[in-house]
Design an enzyme around this catalytic site. Structure first.
Site, PDB file in Angstrom:
ATOM      1  N   LYS A 187       0.843  -1.194   0.000  1.00 29.06           N
ATOM      2  CA  LYS A 187       0.000   0.000   0.000  1.00 29.06           C
ATOM      3  C   LYS A 187       0.884   1.252   0.000  1.00 29.06           C
ATOM      4  CE  LYS A 187      -0.416   0.161   5.048  1.00 29.06           C
ATOM      5  NZ  LYS A 187      -1.335   0.226   6.199  1.00 29.06           N
ATOM      6  N   TYR A 245      13.272  31.801   7.715  1.00 26.12           N
ATOM      7  CA  TYR A 245      12.046  32.469   8.124  1.00 26.12           C
ATOM      8  C   TYR A 245      12.005  32.675   9.635  1.00 26.12           C
ATOM      9  CZ  TYR A 245       9.778  31.955   3.561  1.00 26.12           C
ATOM     10  OH  TYR A 245       9.451  32.051   2.240  1.00 26.12           O
TER      11      TYR A 245
END
Length: 371
Positions: free
Chosen positions: A34, A256
């Site tokens: 998966k 930032y």
């Protein structure tokens, strides 16, 4: 020189892990591929696992099953997480087995043309997927009637443990007991499921009582052991080039929010990977990478497309490769360490890597060379 970020998947590691896990259980091994094989490539992982001890494949949605069949894989495939209005007719036509967690799902499967092989799914204590215990006896009775009518063939009973990463947790005993009860109820209803599967990677490695006729292995194939009891081989390495280097003074603000200030004169390197590529932003100012054989810290906030590394005086030059994570054999950080820096699990790191990162697969040599 490295052209850009690159993710390398070592299928030899997948082969070794599959063989190890197959040897640890007395039943069959289902390779769960998966989420694109836990980010490692579903088809590559499936083919490798089937060649080294797995006998079956598992996915969540039917959409994940179709590419396996389209690629020519003929091993049994089970899909266990689908809405009631899923295309169960296509599942039968493509010879894909489906899990049935409710009477509504069973009704939808019965209404589809053809005879579908199903695994009845019981909730073994997670209050998540699977039929709750109060609904289980009736689900088994209705499934038996549908089987007698030729609409389905009940080939399996399945469940899932919620605490298998901690073998001592009491909820594992609850899960084992509930699953044993569910199997007995199914047999009492006249069903004879050939496959009975409860264990995933952690339980397969730590608790033989959970093995039954089959174990479902996903994370373990690619080197992740949630129980931290077994040394598996990580299969993924992430690298990227230094695209820019600058010398800065002490006290220079980085990134930032100016979340980091350099402690002294140093060199900063820019790496073109960020949270859009799957690196967790929460690992900012905690993570490390490997540069010229030395670990160097990630400083400032990880941005969408880039991160900054304090290179110190290591002498690296623009264009040189940085190893973000790998198996750890050369001193580089591992996926497990990145998960620790981010306060998450390894599964989230390997499945979250974005499509902008180029993929490269390292093939498996002849089986005898793996001994």
């Amino acid at each position: 020189m490295v052209a850009g970020p690159q993710l390398s998947v070592d299928l030899t590691a997948v082969a070794r892990n599959t063989a190890l896990l197959a040897a640890r259980t007395h039943g069959e091994l289902m390779a769960v591929v998966k989420a694109d094989g836990f980010g490692h490539g579903a088809l590559d992982v499936a083919r490798t696992a089937l060649a080294h001890g797995a006998t079956r494949l598992g996915v969540t949605s039917l959409a994940e099953a179709w590419p396996l069949r389209e690629a020519g894989l003929v091993a049994p495939v089970l899909s266990w997480l689908n809405p009631v209005d899923a295309d169960f007719a296509a599942a039968t036509a493509q010879d894909v087995e489906v899990a049935v967690p409710s009477a509504a799902h069973l009704g939808a499967v019965v209404a589809a043309p053809g005879r579908t092989r199903i695994h009845l799914h019981v909730d073994a204590g997670m209050a998540r997927d699977g039929a709750e215990p109060a609904a289980w006896p009736e689900l088994c009775r209705v499934a038996r009637r549908a089987e007698l009518c030729g609409a389905v063939e009940v080939v399996g009973v399945m469940g899932h443990l919620g605490c298998a990463d901690d073998p001592a947790d009491a909820c594992n005993s609850l899960g084992r007991n509930r699953f044993a009860w569910a199997v007995e109820v199914a047999r009492g209803a006249g069903l004879r499921p050939r496959q009975r599967h409860l264990a995933a990677t952690a339980a397969t490695l730590t608790d033989p009582r959970t093995h039954h006729t089959m174990s479902r292995i996903g994370a373990g194939l690619v080197g992740i052991d949630p129980s931290r009891t077994t040394s598996l081989a990580p299969a993924m390495t992430l690298t990227a080039p230094l695209v820019q280097i600058r010398r800065v003074r002490g006290g220079t603000s980085v990134g930032y929010g100016h979340a980091h200030r350099t402690g002294g004169s140093t060199y900063l390197g820019l790496v073109p990977l960020g949270y859009a590529d799957g690196l967790p932003r929460v690992a900012s100012d905690r993570a490390e990478v490997l540069v010229r054989g030395t670990r160097r810290p990630v400083v400032g906030r990880i941005s969408m497309d880039q991160l900054v590394v304090d290179l110190g005086s290591c002498g690296a030059e623009a264009g040189e490769p940085v190893t973000v994570f790998g198996p750890g054999t050369a001193g580089e950080p591992t996926v497990a360490e990145w998960a620790g820096w981010a306060g998450t699990i390894e599964h989230e790191i390997v499945t979250g890597l974005g499509a902008r990162v180029a993929r490269r697969t390292v093939a498996v040599p002849h089986l005898r060379s793996l001994a």
